[in-house]
Design a protein around this motif. Structure first.
Motif, mmCIF file in Angstrom:
data_model
loop_
_atom_site.group_PDB
_atom_site.id
_atom_site.type_symbol
_atom_site.label_atom_id
_atom_site.label_comp_id
_atom_site.label_asym_id
_atom_site.label_seq_id
_atom_site.Cartn_x
_atom_site.Cartn_y
_atom_site.Cartn_z
ATOM 1 N N ALA A 160 0.912 -1.235 0.043
ATOM 2 C CA ALA A 160 0.113 -0.096 0.075
ATOM 3 C C ALA A 160 0.688 1.144 -0.036
ATOM 4 N N SER A 161 1.826 1.352 0.818
ATOM 5 C CA SER A 161 2.652 2.510 0.739
ATOM 6 C C SER A 161 3.686 2.489 -0.187
ATOM 7 N N ILE A 162 3.912 1.596 -1.074
ATOM 8 C CA ILE A 162 4.764 1.763 -2.165
ATOM 9 C C ILE A 162 3.714 2.463 -3.429
ATOM 10 N N HIS A 163 2.361 2.058 -3.475
ATOM 11 C CA HIS A 163 1.403 2.661 -4.224
ATOM 12 C C HIS A 163 1.322 4.029 -3.777
ATOM 13 N N MET A 164 0.888 4.312 -2.583
ATOM 14 C CA MET A 164 0.655 5.535 -2.309
ATOM 15 C C MET A 164 2.053 6.703 -2.677
ATOM 16 N N ALA A 165 3.159 6.119 -2.462
ATOM 17 C CA ALA A 165 4.262 6.899 -2.848
ATOM 18 C C ALA A 165 4.261 7.193 -4.433
ATOM 19 N N GLY A 166 3.624 6.575 -5.258
ATOM 20 C CA GLY A 166 3.475 6.940 -6.580
ATOM 21 C C GLY A 166 4.217 5.903 -7.446
ATOM 22 N N LEU A 167 4.553 4.627 -6.606
ATOM 23 C CA LEU A 167 5.328 3.708 -7.397
ATOM 24 C C LEU A 167 4.733 2.380 -7.720
ATOM 25 N N ALA A 168 5.259 1.513 -8.281
ATOM 26 C CA ALA A 168 4.536 0.299 -8.755
ATOM 27 C C ALA A 168 5.545 -0.692 -7.959
ATOM 28 N N THR A 169 4.658 -1.889 -7.884
ATOM 29 C CA THR A 169 5.638 -3.356 -7.533
ATOM 30 C C THR A 169 4.454 -4.316 -8.127
ATOM 31 N N LEU A 170 5.145 -5.525 -7.708
ATOM 32 C CA LEU A 170 4.530 -6.883 -8.006
ATOM 33 C C LEU A 170 5.057 -7.931 -6.777
ATOM 34 N N THR A 171 4.057 -8.516 -6.178
ATOM 35 C CA THR A 171 4.382 -9.556 -5.503
ATOM 36 C C THR A 171 4.963 -10.830 -6.082
ATOM 37 N N HIS A 172 6.103 -11.134 -6.339
ATOM 38 C CA HIS A 172 6.827 -12.069 -6.936
ATOM 39 C C HIS A 172 7.145 -13.114 -6.157
ATOM 40 N N THR A 173 6.804 -14.345 -6.281
ATOM 41 C CA THR A 173 6.959 -15.430 -5.419
ATOM 42 C C THR A 173 7.616 -16.647 -5.968
ATOM 43 N N PRO A 174 8.940 -16.399 -6.727
ATOM 44 C CA PRO A 174 9.471 -17.602 -7.121
ATOM 45 C C PRO A 174 9.481 -18.632 -6.227
#
Ligand code: IYR
Length: 222
Positions: A160-174
């Protein structure tokens, strides 16, 4: 901490009006979050922002306040390269053998495959470790509680905080993720939990056209 060692709680909003307007902005923004696989290689993210994001994640509730997590923020291109190489090695086996027909069918809308360029293209990787137990000053193992739940909640705060900082992410689970402990030199009591690339989304980045369930499908009010 003694049983009676409690302090007054100060609610954060200065007024209901302030809370309402911040809640409106938050709810409008957070629902636009999408998992992003394409990052802008030309746009960096400063370390201070990543530090703030990790601070927010670490404010999550945890079993007996043990805070059973550790975050490793990776910016070093060589370490990111090693992580990509090791993740792709596992993912190749996953897509070829481990996943099976049904899982691969379920993944079709996402157009994923064993290749993980985002692990090098994103300016940062945040690797979250869960601490199954702690070691005290005398070297004795001490218990942590509800570790999965606690670290899962912290990851929610993180995303949530990555998003609210205007950035993007992905939950990667190799899977399996043991290579992360090795590459990052983490101790025996920690296990990798989640690997998140963090950066600005690529300007031509796309996301799958998927829908969220309606409120009446996911909830009951009694
Ligand atoms: N871990 C693999 C496969 C994968 C699994 C699920 I469930 C997803 O929602 C997406 C991908 C990968 O990252 O490609």
């Amino acid at each position: 901490m003694k049983e009676d060692d409690h302090i007054p709680y100060t609610p954060w909003p200065k007024s209901n009006i302030e809370a309402q307007s911040i809640f409106v902005s938050f709810s409008e923004s957070i629902v636009t979050r999408r998992s992003m696989r394409f990052y802008d290689v030309a746009k960096g993210v400063d370390r201070e922002t990543i530090e703030k994001i990790i601070r927010i994640a670490s404010s999550a509730p945890s079993g007996a306040n043990k805070q059973p997590w550790h975050f490793v923020a990776v910016q070093d291109p060589e370490v990111k390269r090693q992580i990509r190489e090791a993740a792709e090695k596992e993912e190749k086996v996953f897509y070829k053998d481990r996943a099976g027909e049904k899982w691969l069918k379920d993944l079709e809308p996402f157009a994923t495959n064993w290749q993980k360029p985002f692990l090098e293209e994103a300016p940062w990787l945040i690797v979250v470790f869960r601490q199954n137990y702690d070691i005290d000053a005398l070297g004795v193992k001490t218990k942590n509680y509800y570790v999965q739940e606690s670290v899962g909640i912290a990851c929610g705060f993180l995303i949530a905080s990555i998003h609210m900082a205007g950035l993007a992410t992905l939950t990667h689970t190799p899977s399996p993720m043991g290579f992360l402990s090795k590459i990052l030199g983490r101790p025996e009591n920690e296990k990798p939990f989640l690997l998140l690339p963090v950066g600005h989304p690529a300007t031509d980045g796309t996301v799958p056209n998927i829908q969220r369930k309606n409120l009446d499908e996911i909830s009951d009010f009694i």
